[in-house]
Design a protein around this motif. Sequence first.
Motif, mmCIF file in Angstrom:
data_model
loop_
_atom_site.group_PDB
_atom_site.id
_atom_site.type_symbol
_atom_site.label_atom_id
_atom_site.label_comp_id
_atom_site.label_asym_id
_atom_site.label_seq_id
_atom_site.Cartn_x
_atom_site.Cartn_y
_atom_site.Cartn_z
ATOM 1 N N ARG A 187 0.870 -1.191 0.000
ATOM 2 C CA ARG A 187 0.000 0.000 0.000
ATOM 3 C C ARG A 187 0.899 1.229 0.000
ATOM 4 N NH1 ARG A 187 -3.365 -0.351 5.157
ATOM 5 N NH2 ARG A 187 -4.215 1.605 4.335
ATOM 6 N N ILE A 188 1.183 1.757 -1.175
ATOM 7 C CA ILE A 188 2.179 2.801 -1.342
ATOM 8 C C ILE A 188 1.514 4.141 -1.657
ATOM 9 C CG2 ILE A 188 4.123 3.593 -2.751
ATOM 10 C CD1 ILE A 188 4.876 1.256 -1.017
ATOM 11 N N PHE A 189 1.990 5.179 -0.963
ATOM 12 C CA PHE A 189 1.627 6.553 -1.273
ATOM 13 C C PHE A 189 2.933 7.282 -1.595
ATOM 14 C CE2 PHE A 189 -1.449 4.773 1.629
ATOM 15 C CZ PHE A 189 -2.675 5.127 1.084
ATOM 16 N N PHE A 190 3.099 7.616 -2.867
ATOM 17 C CA PHE A 190 4.358 8.215 -3.301
ATOM 18 C C PHE A 190 4.291 9.728 -3.154
ATOM 19 C CE2 PHE A 190 8.405 8.087 -5.080
ATOM 20 C CZ PHE A 190 8.537 9.094 -6.044
ATOM 21 N N CYS A 191 5.269 10.282 -2.432
ATOM 22 C CA CYS A 191 5.248 11.700 -2.065
ATOM 23 C C CYS A 191 6.332 12.490 -2.777
ATOM 24 C CB CYS A 191 5.390 11.836 -0.545
ATOM 25 S SG CYS A 191 4.138 10.916 0.383
ATOM 26 N N GLY A 192 6.698 12.049 -3.966
ATOM 27 C CA GLY A 192 7.738 12.744 -4.716
ATOM 28 C C GLY A 192 7.366 14.160 -5.100
ATOM 29 N N GLN A 193 6.082 14.387 -5.373
ATOM 30 C CA GLN A 193 5.674 15.736 -5.779
ATOM 31 C C GLN A 193 5.870 16.734 -4.648
ATOM 32 O OE1 GLN A 193 4.737 16.425 -9.040
ATOM 33 N NE2 GLN A 193 5.208 18.485 -8.260
ATOM 34 N N TYR A 194 5.607 16.299 -3.409
ATOM 35 C CA TYR A 194 5.843 17.192 -2.260
ATOM 36 C C TYR A 194 7.314 17.581 -2.179
ATOM 37 C CZ TYR A 194 6.338 18.844 2.514
ATOM 38 O OH TYR A 194 6.646 19.612 3.608
#
Length: 290
Positions: free
Chosen positions: A260-267
């Motif tokens: 269950r991945i939430f990728f926060c690269g944009q932040y």
Amino acid sequence: STPSNSSAASDVYKRQMQFRLSRNNINITSINADNNNPKITPRPNVIDIAPVSAGNAAPATPPPPRVFIDKEEVIAAADIVERSTLFRYLCGLFDPEEVRRVFRAYHVGATKDFGELPDLGTLASAFPYINAGGQCVDVHLQPYEADGHRWKPERHRYFQNWLLAKRKQNDRRAPWPLFGEHLLPARPAAPVGVVESEKTALICSIIAPRYVWVATGSLANLNARRCAAIRDRAVYVFPDVDGIEAWNAKAAALAKDGFRIFFCGQYIADNATPESKDDLADIIIKATRK
């Protein structure tokens, strides 16, 4: 008339004989003789050596037994952590009691391996990698500059080490855990923040204690094997700004594998200094200083 002994022997040698060496499963069809000089001449394709079955295979050499770092060593390093450059640097940014709380939770220590750091009189940091079962697999030995950045290889020949590498026991290391993995069992419902460096995990634990923060130790280590302990957790992935593309691909692979991945690269991209190598810790520190 009775044949001579030599003639009889020649007749014997000239007979074609068949025999089987069944013990080795080798068939030899004939022995031919010429001029009383016998030699073995197998026919084509008649030597048949059966493959060795798994049951008859020689046992594989067992791997060397795994080693773990003694708990007493981890405690001894933690006892002198306040002499480390990193501890003192973070105490200048955050509440020292919060820094102590987090360093104790992660069992961070100090090491004398690099001596007292030039112009500082302080020690390098020792980051124990402790698995979910409480076993210390290895310890990352890392010196820091007064500004909180790691020693760089262009400035120092000997700029980091691992305890088992120092002891020439790399071949006996147990499977790698994440840095901070030992904190997961006590908080089974907490979301997990994943970063690359140990220092970033510590800083994030001070600022956002709602999460359990873990570190991979390098860009390459965001993979299913290293992250097995967080497979069933809500996982928020924060790459370094120069690793956004690589970790985006790795995060997608983990999601495809059932994480269950939430990728926060944009932040990170939105808040990092342009053309920098900022990570989440750098963004937090810059915000703290404003």
